[in-house]
Each structure stands twice: as structure tokens, then as C-alpha cells.
Design an enzyme around this catalytic site. Structure first.
Site, PDB file in Angstrom:
ATOM      1  CG  HIS A  15      64.636  32.459   7.262  1.00 41.21           C
ATOM      2  ND1 HIS A  15      64.012  31.989   8.395  1.00 41.21           N
ATOM      3  CD2 HIS A  15      65.747  31.691   7.128  1.00 41.21           C
ATOM      4  CE1 HIS A  15      64.699  31.000   8.904  1.00 41.21           C
ATOM      5  NE2 HIS A  15      65.773  30.782   8.143  1.00 41.21           N
ATOM      6  CG  HIS A  17      70.865  30.332   7.343  1.00 42.07           C
ATOM      7  ND1 HIS A  17      70.934  30.167   8.710  1.00 42.07           N
ATOM      8  CD2 HIS A  17      69.622  29.942   6.980  1.00 42.07           C
ATOM      9  CE1 HIS A  17      69.788  29.682   9.149  1.00 42.07           C
ATOM     10  NE2 HIS A  17      68.967  29.545   8.115  1.00 42.07           N
ATOM     11  CE  LYS A 101      64.552  30.534  13.371  1.00 44.43           C
ATOM     12  NZ  LYS A 101      65.359  30.205  12.223  1.00 44.43           N
ATOM     13  CG  HIS A 138      63.451  25.560  12.911  1.00 42.59           C
ATOM     14  ND1 HIS A 138      64.339  25.556  11.863  1.00 42.59           N
ATOM     15  CD2 HIS A 138      62.923  24.316  12.949  1.00 42.59           C
ATOM     16  CE1 HIS A 138      64.339  24.356  11.295  1.00 42.59           C
ATOM     17  NE2 HIS A 138      63.498  23.583  11.943  1.00 42.59           N
ATOM     18  CG  HIS A 176      62.069  27.555   7.461  1.00 42.30           C
ATOM     19  ND1 HIS A 176      61.445  26.816   8.430  1.00 42.30           N
ATOM     20  CD2 HIS A 176      63.255  27.913   7.990  1.00 42.30           C
ATOM     21  CE1 HIS A 176      62.229  26.746   9.479  1.00 42.30           C
ATOM     22  NE2 HIS A 176      63.326  27.395   9.252  1.00 42.30           N
ATOM     23  CG  ASP A 249      66.048  28.353   5.591  1.00 43.49           C
ATOM     24  OD1 ASP A 249      66.979  28.852   6.258  1.00 43.49           O
ATOM     25  OD2 ASP A 249      65.555  27.240   5.844  1.00 43.49           O
TER      26      ASP A 249
END
Ligand code: DOR
Ligand code: ZN
Length: 350
Positions: A15, A17, A101, A138, A176, A249
């Protein structure tokens, strides 16, 4: 005896970004030096909603890698209420997209295009269940009536339990996770359900938000929780349970976007991800289980081969820089200016 060296199979980040453009170019090397693969989140502006966009984004990531880097981005699509079922079939058939996602609209950074009402995407989720394409969640409600510290627990009660009942074969990852409630839900579920755990949720509790004053660089979504929850996460990560695996994350934001009246959510941890996880596992007295969490459970869940490369960490303290470049600005990393016990000293790609 205190260990001074850790050698494990090269890990993956399930995971991450990476952003885009100059920001991507600023951060991608930190991830590529440690991890063989990473699941790249699609919350760009505009979001990555189609396989064609994901493949373009993947090419931009590969083009931003330092020369000689061996790193494979695994792409995701951003689920919207307009995602056509055909896109799921295209994703399944593609070589580059591994998952979809789900962001509840408004839950976090660039989530405006997310889903407002889960039932509006049931037909898409049905296709994912049938085609065995994982849904990454999420897991927070956005209901302003719900206390921010309860939003994960309430998401599980209101949405996740019904979703599991409706789509029992759906492969899903609760991303997360931050609470004992999530640990209990995931550890009690069958093997088609899993969870990622960040390094910052293993190392910090919510006191870190207010140590001597407000600490915007420790603000993330889902927000840090109280110590009992951190302890439950650490127990889960170090338990050897295959439901749990590494997902940083890591989410870079320019310093000025965090040090402001309404700051962005996200901690930057890619610069020292494995060092942070090693610290957490050592704290639990379970360095022997770091490899399974970091390098085995993830690929096993995603039905990908485990990596052949190795990485070596040594007990050699170093000071994290105060900031790293981020596009035209800077980014303050986790533990900026502080000492870390473990150093990554070697990565072999195969
Ligand atoms: O803290 C976070 N930052 N949580 C997310 O879910 C998104 C991420 C980001 O993109 O900045
Ligand atoms: Zn994220």
C-alpha cells in the site's frame, strides 16, 4: 543476545502513494531501494479510474526510477460510482492492474470521486468477486456524526460485515488498519480477507498528535488511535498470522500543505520503511517474524511469487534528515532529525 544484523527475502509494499510528476520523481527511489514491488494507490488528481490510465501511470513510474533500479509497480483502479463492469474485466485481463481501491467519498486525500453509497457499486463488486480481483478498502465511515476515532469500527459494523455477507468469496484487503476491532474482524475471517498495517500505526499512538503542541506531521487517515489499539496491531503483525502484511501507506505531502490551518493527512515513511518495521518487531521481541510479514504473506495473498532478492539491515544508528526534496518543495519525513537504530545496508535484486 541483541541481534545486530537482519537478512530477509526482499519485501514488497502492499500500500503506497507515489504521486505523479515531479513529486513522483522525488520519492520513488526511496521505495525502489528497499522493495521489489509496491501496490500503487490511484488517488491522483484526477484519479486513476481506467486500465489505460493505470498503464500510463505505470509507465511514468518506470520512467522516474533511478538507472539500474529493479522495481515493479503493481497498479490499482479507483472505484467510482460510474465504474463500468467492463473495466473490471479489462483490469482482470491486464498485466499491470492487480486490484481496485474503494475510498468512501471525502474520507481522505483526493477521495472526492469515491463512493457515496456502497450499494450503487454492488454490480461492480459482484464482478470483482466472480473474477477474483481484490477490493482494497479504506475502511472508515465519513458520517460527521461519528467521532473520528470511531470511524473504522463503525465502518466494520455498518459496511464491512454486510459486504462480507453479500459477497462471501470477494477477495478483500482492509487497508492500514488501526484498531483492535479491525484486527479481530480480519483474524477471524477466512483466507480471502486480509489487512495491511503501516509502520506508523505500529510505532505511534494518538499522543504523538499532541506532544507538547499540535503535530501536523503525525496526522494521517485513519487517524492514530489510543495505545490499546497500537498494542493490538503490533500483536497481530508479529503473530505470524497470514492475514496481516506490510503496507506503508507512505504518503508524501509538501511541508506547507501539512503546516497550515487545515493540513493534509499522511506520513512519509518510505525513506526508512524497513528500519521502522524492524524497530516495531524488535520492540515486540519478534524480529524472527519480520520476514513473513514483510515478504511472504503479501505475495501469497496476491498469488504472486515471493521475491528472490534479499535485503540486509544492520544495527548502525543514523540520523534521519530534517527534510527531503519533494517537487519544488520539501517533505518532512517520519522521525525527521532523530536517530534510528537499524540501517538498510544491502539490497540484492535477485
Ligand atoms: O494519511 C493518508 N494519506 N491516508 C490516506 O488514506 C491517503 C493518504 C494520501 O494520499 O495522502
Ligand atoms: Zn493510503
Amino acid at each position: 543476545m541483541t541481534p545486530t544484523r537482519i537478512e530477509i527475502t526482499r519485501p514488497d509494499d502492499w500500500h503506497l502513494h507515489l504521486r505523479d510528476g515531479d513529486a513522483l520523481a522525488s520519492v520513488v527511489a526511496h521505495t525502489a531501494r528497499q522493495f521489489a514491488r509496491a501496490i500503487v494507490m490511484p488517488n491522483l488528481k484526477p484519479p486513476v479510474t481506467t486500465v489505460v490510465q493505470a498503464e500510463d501511470y505505470r509507465r511514468r513510474i518506470l520512467a522516474s526510477l533511478p538507472a539500474g533500479a529493479r522495481f515493479q509497480p503493481l497498479m490499482t483502479l479507483y472505484l467510482t460510482e460510474n465504474t463500468p463492469v467492463e473495466e473490471i474485466a479489462r483490469a482482470r485481463a491486464s498485466d499491470s492492474v492487480v486490484a481496485v481501491k474503494y475510498y468512501p467519498a471525502g474520507a481522505t486525500t483526493n477521495s472526492d470521486s469515491g463512493v457515496r453509497e456502497l450499494s450503487r457499486v454492488y454490480h461492480v463488486i459482484e464482478a470483482m468477486e466472480r473474477l477474483e480481483l481484490p477490493l482494497l478498502l479504506h475502511g472508515e465511515v465519513t458520517d460527521p456524526e461519528i467521532d473520528i476515532f470511531d470511524r473504522e469500527r463503525v465502518f466494520i459494523e455498518r459496511h464491512l460485515i454486510p459486504l462480507r455477507e453479500r459477497f462471501p468469496a470477494l477477495r478483500m484487503v482492509l487497508e492500514h488498519i488501526t484498531t483492535r476491532d479491525a484486527v479481530d474482524f480480519v483474524s477471524g475471517a477466512p483466507a480471502n480477507v486480509a489487512a495491511t498495517i503501516t509502520a506508523h500505526h505500529l510505532l505511534l499512538n494518538r499522543n504523538a498528535l499532541f506532544e507538547g503542541g499540535i503535530r501536523p506531521h503525525n496526522y494521517c487517515a485513519p487517524i492514530l488511535k489510543r495505545e490499546t489499539h497500537r498494542a493490538a496491531l503490533l500483536q497481530a503483525a508479529t503473530s505470524g498470522d497470514v492475514h496481516f502484511f506490510l503496507g506503508t501507506d507512505s504518503a508524501p505531502h509538501p511541508r506547507e500543505a501539512k503546516e497550515t490551518a487545515c493540513g493534509c493527512a499522511g506520513l512519509y515513511t518510505a525513506h526508512a520503511a524497513l528500519e521502522f518495521y524492524a524497530e516495531a518487531f524488535e520492540q515486540a521481541g519478534r524480529l524472527d517474524r519480520l520476514e513473513a510479514f514483510a515478504s511472504f504473506h503479501g505475495p501469497d495473498f496476491y498469488r504472486l511469487p515471493r521475491n528472490e532478492g534479499r535485503i540486509v539491515l544492520e544495527r548502525a544508528p543514523w540520523i534521519v534528515p530534517d527534510e527531503y526534496p519533494l517537487a519544488g518543495s520539501t517533505c518532512k519525513p517520519m522521525r525527521a532529525g532523530e536517530s534510528l537504530a537499524w540501517s538498510l545496508v544491502e539490497t540484492t535484486a535477485s
